[in-house]
Design an enzyme around this catalytic site. Structure first.
Site, PDB file in Angstrom:
ATOM      1  CG  HIS A 175      -5.016   4.112   1.305  1.00  0.00           C
ATOM      2  ND1 HIS A 175      -4.733   2.798   0.995  1.00  0.00           N
ATOM      3  CD2 HIS A 175      -6.271   4.332   0.857  1.00  0.00           C
ATOM      4  CE1 HIS A 175      -5.778   2.254   0.389  1.00  0.00           C
ATOM      5  NE2 HIS A 175      -6.719   3.168   0.288  1.00  0.00           N
ATOM      6  CG  ASN A 225     -13.215   2.075  -4.509  1.00  0.00           C
ATOM      7  OD1 ASN A 225     -13.840   1.219  -3.896  1.00  0.00           O
ATOM      8  ND2 ASN A 225     -12.029   2.486  -4.136  1.00  0.00           N
ATOM      9  CB  SER A 270      -8.903   0.783   0.016  1.00  0.00           C
ATOM     10  OG  SER A 270      -8.480   1.091  -1.282  1.00  0.00           O
ATOM     11  CG  ASP A 322      -2.238   0.659   1.020  1.00  0.00           C
ATOM     12  OD1 ASP A 322      -2.219   1.895   0.944  1.00  0.00           O
ATOM     13  OD2 ASP A 322      -3.281  -0.020   0.944  1.00  0.00           O
TER      14      ASP A 322
END
Length: 408
Positions: free
Chosen positions: A113, A213, A279, A81
């Site tokens: 994130h 998404n 996520s 990530d």
């Protein structure tokens, strides 16, 4: 993993590599920069107004029951990530990792994130804080591959490529990962990425990835990688009502859904924030896989996936099964469920039958009728002890009877 037939439609932008992270639209990947300093400024997630309250996703995951069954001890989850900041909530469980964007050890997170994702997996319980991770004893292996964030409609910051993501997976597998949490999506197939995923699964590593998404009601969704590869658990997002998040992609790559709408997680540099997107659904499934590996260490990736699929909750009444894959992940049931043996090899296909929870809400706490493996072992031990006592008593009576017969 057994999947439904893959869709024939593939993303038309065959030459562009896209990154979907923090809800990003597709953009060309930005070349990696060899620098330790953050190239983007994090936009903090909205703060949580009631830190002491138990977030809906935590309650729905049955963490109270899980605490007495498995906690992730001995398992290492690689978070591929934006890096993971070693916040106090992790203790010393954020390992020295790898950085494909610079020269850090992966414990630098410029956008927050990866840290939020990791906290859903492994944040330790804290007094006065309702949020906690599903596997609070698991170790986190951070691999930094992106720091992209969405500013308006533009992606700002360094992103990854399909080949770079493949290199990250290979590094994580070679450095002890048991489970891969991949909340990064790239839009093109690449031999390096494909080979790295296949190698990870062949070495017994469970691979869990976001489906992205970019859902559209007007046509087929783009194909997300690595979620589309065989053996990868593709994860979509639901909100607190159990409804699929409007942006969560659907299709053959979708295996299960998990909380991803309005979920609570740790912010950088401190506090709790509210996050949205597939996520943040991925770590609920990755943590579940780590708990299963702890409780059933002999299961391979396909068997771990099958156990997750076989213990899902049904979608809300009237929902399309294609929007939910096998169903809504149930961490407690996946770990503590008394299945016909643990060597499950085939996933359960989606069902159009009515779900047991007609309101569409998730199961709160341990599901009824699910046995705790520790309790089962205790019952077996008591049964064996009683049997041994009865055998000993019978032997004593037999010996006494023989002595009486031998007397003149």
């Amino acid at each position: 993993m057994h999947r439904v037939v893959r869709g024939a439609v593939r993303w038309t932008a065959a030459t562009a590599t896209c990154v979907v992270i923090l809800g990003l639209p597709c953009t060309s990947a930005v070349p990696a920069a060899a620098a330790e300093a953050c190239g983007a400024t994090a936009t903090p997630a909205p703060t949580v107004s009631d830190p002491a309250g138990v977030p809906w996703a935590v309650a729905a995951s049955g963490v109270d029951g899980l605490a007495g069954v498995a906690d992730g001890t001995g398992e290492t989850v690689a978070v591929i990530d934006s890096g993971v900041s070693p916040l106090a909530t992790f203790g010393h469980r954020v390992l020295h990792g790898h950085d494909l964007l610079g020269s850090t050890d992966g414990r630098t997170d410029c956008v927050g994130h990866g840290t939020a994702v990791a906290s859903i997996i492994a944040a330790a319980p804290a007094s006065g804080v309702g949020f906690r991770g599903l596997a609070p004893a698991a170790k986190i292996l951070p691999v930094r591959v992106t720091e992209a964030e969405l500013v308006g409609n533009e992606a700002i910051g360094d992103a990854t490529t399909a080949a770079g993501l493949g290199d990250a997976i290979t590094w994580a597998v070679d450095h002890g990962a048991d489970v891969l949490n991949i909340s990064v999506v790239v839009g093109t197939d690449h031999p390096t990425l494909r080979t790295a995923v296949a190698r990870a699964i062949d070495r017994g590593v469970v691979v869990v990835a976001s489906v992205g998404n970019s859902h559209s009601n007007s046509g087929p969704d783009p194909t997300p990688y690595p979620a589309d590869y065989p053996g990868v658990i593709g994860v979509g997002s639901i909100d607190s009502t159990g409804e699929r998040s409007s942006t969560s992609e659907v299709g053959a790559c979708l295996d299960v859904v998990a909380p991803g709408g309005g979920v609570t997680a740790d912010r950088v540099p401190s506090g709790l924030g509210a996050f949205d997107g597939t996520s943040f659904a991925v770590p609920y499934v990755a943590a579940t896989a780590a708990l299963i590996r702890q409780e059933f260490p002999r299961l391979g990736p396909d068997q771990v996936a099958a156990r997750i699929f076989a213990t899902t909750d049904r979608p809300p009444v009237g929902a399309s099964p294609t929007d939910y894959g096998h169903g809504i992940v149930d961490p407690y049931r996946a770990v503590a469920g008394a299945l016909p043996g643990t060597e499950v090899t085939a996933p359960r296909p989606p069902s159009t039958s009515s779900p047991p929870h007609s309101t569409g809400a998730l199961v709160i706490g341990p599901a009824a009728g699910i046995e705790n493996p520790g309790r089962q072992r205790s019952i077996v031990a008591v049964t064996v002890a009683i049997a041994l006592i009865m055998l000993a008593f019978g032997w004593t009576l037999t010996a006494a009877h023989r002595r009486r017969l031998d007397q003149p």
